[in-house]
Motif scaffolding. Structure first.
Motif, PDB file in Angstrom:
ATOM      1  N   GLU A 137      42.121  29.729  48.077  1.00 16.94           N
ATOM      2  CA  GLU A 137      41.008  28.784  47.684  1.00 16.94           C
ATOM      3  C   GLU A 137      39.705  29.780  47.959  1.00 16.94           C
ATOM      4  N   THR A 138      39.453  30.982  48.579  1.00 14.08           N
ATOM      5  CA  THR A 138      38.354  31.607  48.728  1.00 14.08           C
ATOM      6  C   THR A 138      38.259  32.707  47.430  1.00 14.08           C
ATOM      7  N   TRP A 139      39.416  32.786  46.832  1.00 14.28           N
ATOM      8  CA  TRP A 139      39.446  33.713  45.636  1.00 14.28           C
ATOM      9  C   TRP A 139      38.424  33.272  44.619  1.00 14.28           C
ATOM     10  N   SER A 140      38.012  31.963  44.448  1.00 12.85           N
ATOM     11  CA  SER A 140      37.087  31.384  43.636  1.00 12.85           C
ATOM     12  C   SER A 140      35.604  32.023  43.668  1.00 12.85           C
ATOM     13  N   ASN A 141      35.402  32.529  44.967  1.00  7.89           N
ATOM     14  CA  ASN A 141      34.247  33.073  45.239  1.00  7.89           C
ATOM     15  C   ASN A 141      33.680  34.271  44.582  1.00  7.89           C
ATOM     16  N   CYS A 142      34.764  34.729  43.798  1.00  3.66           N
ATOM     17  CA  CYS A 142      34.379  36.025  42.566  1.00  3.66           C
ATOM     18  C   CYS A 142      34.214  35.352  41.411  1.00  3.66           C
ATOM     19  N   SER A 143      33.314  35.324  40.801  1.00  2.00           N
ATOM     20  CA  SER A 143      32.816  34.745  39.487  1.00  2.00           C
ATOM     21  C   SER A 143      33.434  35.666  38.415  1.00  2.00           C
ATOM     22  N   TYR A 144      32.960  36.896  38.644  1.00  2.00           N
ATOM     23  CA  TYR A 144      33.126  37.958  37.477  1.00  2.00           C
ATOM     24  C   TYR A 144      33.458  39.228  38.319  1.00  2.00           C
ATOM     25  N   PRO A 145      34.357  39.863  37.647  1.00  2.00           N
ATOM     26  CA  PRO A 145      35.440  39.675  36.351  1.00  2.00           C
ATOM     27  C   PRO A 145      36.209  38.401  36.736  1.00  2.00           C
ATOM     28  N   VAL A 146      36.691  37.728  35.651  1.00  2.00           N
ATOM     29  CA  VAL A 146      37.220  36.425  35.775  1.00  2.00           C
ATOM     30  C   VAL A 146      38.727  36.914  36.352  1.00  2.00           C
ATOM     31  N   SER A 147      39.193  36.176  37.134  1.00  2.00           N
ATOM     32  CA  SER A 147      40.202  36.215  38.008  1.00  2.00           C
ATOM     33  C   SER A 147      40.775  37.806  38.435  1.00  2.00           C
ATOM     34  N   ILE A 148      39.627  38.347  38.942  1.00  2.00           N
ATOM     35  CA  ILE A 148      39.646  39.875  39.612  1.00  2.00           C
ATOM     36  C   ILE A 148      40.449  39.750  40.886  1.00  2.00           C
ATOM     37  N   VAL A 149      40.446  38.877  41.474  1.00  2.00           N
ATOM     38  CA  VAL A 149      41.395  38.939  42.632  1.00  2.00           C
ATOM     39  C   VAL A 149      42.780  39.036  42.493  1.00  2.00           C
ATOM     40  N   GLU A 150      43.115  38.066  41.612  1.00  2.00           N
ATOM     41  CA  GLU A 150      44.536  38.022  40.992  1.00  2.00           C
ATOM     42  C   GLU A 150      45.044  39.494  40.612  1.00  2.00           C
ATOM     43  N   TRP A 151      44.184  39.912  39.715  1.00  2.00           N
ATOM     44  CA  TRP A 151      44.233  41.137  38.810  1.00  2.00           C
ATOM     45  C   TRP A 151      44.611  42.147  39.970  1.00  2.00           C
ATOM     46  N   ASN A 152      43.678  42.574  40.876  1.00  2.00           N
ATOM     47  CA  ASN A 152      43.689  43.371  42.059  1.00  2.00           C
ATOM     48  C   ASN A 152      44.984  43.398  42.793  1.00  2.00           C
ATOM     49  N   VAL A 153      45.200  42.048  43.629  1.00  2.00           N
ATOM     50  CA  VAL A 153      46.227  41.725  44.112  1.00  2.00           C
ATOM     51  C   VAL A 153      47.852  42.294  43.496  1.00  2.00           C
ATOM     52  N   THR A 154      47.636  41.755  42.140  1.00  2.00           N
ATOM     53  CA  THR A 154      48.966  41.985  41.710  1.00  2.00           C
ATOM     54  C   THR A 154      49.285  43.400  41.404  1.00  2.00           C
ATOM     55  N   LEU A 155      48.125  44.169  40.877  1.00  2.00           N
ATOM     56  CA  LEU A 155      48.384  45.681  40.596  1.00  2.00           C
ATOM     57  C   LEU A 155      48.535  46.400  41.764  1.00  2.00           C
ATOM     58  N   LEU A 156      47.940  45.997  42.733  1.00  2.00           N
ATOM     59  CA  LEU A 156      48.007  46.799  44.088  1.00  2.00           C
ATOM     60  C   LEU A 156      49.157  46.736  44.922  1.00  2.00           C
ATOM     61  N   SER A 157      49.808  45.475  44.621  1.00  2.00           N
ATOM     62  CA  SER A 157      51.007  45.200  45.262  1.00  2.00           C
ATOM     63  C   SER A 157      52.178  45.773  44.561  1.00  2.00           C
ATOM     64  N   ILE A 158      52.002  46.208  43.202  1.00  2.00           N
ATOM     65  CA  ILE A 158      52.945  46.797  42.456  1.00  2.00           C
ATOM     66  C   ILE A 158      53.011  48.071  42.794  1.00  2.00           C
ATOM     67  N   LEU A 159      51.764  49.002  43.116  1.00  2.00           N
ATOM     68  CA  LEU A 159      51.654  50.153  43.427  1.00  2.00           C
ATOM     69  C   LEU A 159      52.066  50.349  44.842  1.00  2.00           C
ATOM     70  N   LEU A 160      51.927  49.370  45.808  1.00  2.00           N
ATOM     71  CA  LEU A 160      52.446  49.281  47.204  1.00  2.00           C
ATOM     72  C   LEU A 160      54.121  49.366  47.022  1.00  2.00           C
ATOM     73  N   GLY A 161      54.578  48.393  46.170  1.00  2.00           N
ATOM     74  CA  GLY A 161      56.013  48.382  46.236  1.00  2.00           C
ATOM     75  C   GLY A 161      56.708  49.744  45.386  1.00  2.00           C
ATOM     76  N   LEU A 162      56.106  50.396  44.387  1.00  2.00           N
ATOM     77  CA  LEU A 162      56.420  51.525  43.680  1.00  2.00           C
ATOM     78  C   LEU A 162      56.371  52.692  44.695  1.00  2.00           C
ATOM     79  N   SER A 163      55.260  52.926  45.284  1.00  2.00           N
ATOM     80  CA  SER A 163      55.076  53.858  46.080  1.00  2.00           C
ATOM     81  C   SER A 163      55.976  53.858  47.346  1.00  2.00           C
ATOM     82  N   GLY A 164      56.129  52.565  47.884  1.00  2.00           N
ATOM     83  CA  GLY A 164      57.201  52.575  49.174  1.00  2.00           C
ATOM     84  C   GLY A 164      58.462  52.978  48.512  1.00  2.00           C
TER      85      GLY A 164
END
Length: 196
Positions: A137-164
């Motif tokens: 619910e706090t992710w909406s604190n970021c107005s711009y870029p739109v959906s930046i939290v989701e964007w970063n969390v998804t891609l960083l999770s992918i990087l964490l998994g792949l590098s692991g």
């Protein structure tokens, strides 16, 4: 048993992981698929460490190439111990690269993205120790870029998994290479003794 075949399979497994790391890191430069924030210099600072492009990506091509270049083992590979020592060195480079990618990605995940909160550009989640990840619910604190939290969390999770996965693959080769380099000569010596 031929361990070079196993090493070659590890090399082939590293290639797609490295390519995916590069792609995921490149996408971090284009939040929402736009170049606007890159041009304005409003990307999160840790994105510029290029953990997926360098550590989990380009650096992984060295161990992958070394692993794949080990010839197919047919019968008795008299030089397998020497080859395994070289592959262990390459695997250590891979451990460093994947470890770098994992650590920087984890730090970026904990810090959260830089975004416009309506009060200016900042890192609104930087001092929360990653707690924001469980408080969507706090992710909406970021107005711009739109959906930046989701964007970063998804891609960083992918990087964490792949590098692991890359780290595990390289660690397996370190163990495999050391065991082979140490034990193979002993096995050959026993064979010669039995044949004599």
């Amino acid at each position: 048993m031929c361990s070079t075949g196993f090493v070659r399979s590890l090399g082939f497994a590293l290639l797609p992981l490295a390519v995916c790391c590069i792609v995921a890191n490149v996408l971090l430069f284009f939040p929402g698929g736009t170049t606007q924030y890159l041009q304005e210099g409003k990307l999160s600072r840790l994105v510029w460490f290029m953990m997926g492009i360098g550590g989990g990506g380009a650096l992984m091509f060295l161990p992958a190439g070394v692993f794949i270049s080990l010839g197919k083992c047919t019968g008795c590979c008299w030089n397998e111990s020497v080859m395994m020592c070289g592959s262990v060195t390459a695997a250590l480079v891979g451990l460093a690269g994947s470890g770098y990618c994992f650590v920087i990605s984890a730090m970026a995940m904990m810090e959260g993205p830089q975004c416009d909160t309506g009060l200016g550009w900042s890192y609104p989640f930087a001092n929360e120790g990653g707690r924001y990840l469980f408080e969507q619910e706090t992710w909406s604190n970021c107005s711009y870029p739109v959906s930046i939290v989701e964007w970063n969390v998804t891609l960083l999770s992918i990087l964490l998994g792949l590098s692991g996965l890359e780290f595990i693959i390289c660690f397996l080769q370190v163990i495999n290479g050391l065991v082979t380099a140490v034990c193979r000569p002993c096995c050959y010596k026993q064979d010669y003794t039995l044949n004599a």
